[in-house]
Design an enzyme around this catalytic site. Sequence first.
Site: not given
Ligand code: GRF
Length: 216
Positions: A111, A92
């Site tokens: 995404h 993030m």
């Molecule tokens: C996922 O939905 C991904 O697409 C987005 O953030 C979320 C991460 O989930 N970029 P995780 O940490 O892989 O469980």
Amino acid sequence: MSARRTAILISGRGSNMASLIDAARNPDFPAQIALVLSNRPDAPGLATAKAHGIATAAVDHKIYAGREAFEGSLQAMLDTHRIDFICLAGFMRLLTASFVERWRGRMINIHPAILPSYKGLHTHERALADGVKLHGCTVHYVVPEMDSGPIIAQAAVPVLDDDTPETLGARVLAQEHVIYPLALEIAASGRVRIDGNRVIGAAKTNDNRTLVSPRP
Ligand code: GRF
């Protein structure tokens, strides 16, 4: 070709990370997960990675004066582990153009929407508000512009009448766990060519699985 030394960059839960670790256990897989790195020292995904015997590191963005300094440490960690391919999986932090350019063609992201629709955050809420009937997920090469870049794989899911952001998100997430390993396999194998915004040759994987939408 030996397996690409791959780092997965996370910020939280790490369920996509786990699906990549799982796929890379296959000795024929063209990527080896050599490092899981988080910008949040408390990311639950770090413990999951450790439990799988994978090297982990935290580079806490909060202790750096700016993005360049943070990315300097990130790059140093990647160099230490001799990383040559990056998967962003729920990472993030926005990355600077110079970091992205350095990794162009060697860094991919997942995404939770069918790009180029619903770039940015809160994709499931926005899809429900718009009343779209199909939603899904995308794996793409990372370019400086956020949530853009050549698309490697996509999956679509139906939007149901009684969906909430949570139920829709869970349906999408299940497909993320399918297409991210496929996309990493495709990208790390070196069999694809990037032509403008198109990834040529991504339609099939090694064992001839074709990328298609799942049945509702
Ligand atoms: C996922 O939905 C991904 O697409 C987005 O953030 C979320 C991460 O989930 N970029 P995780 O940490 O892989 O469980």
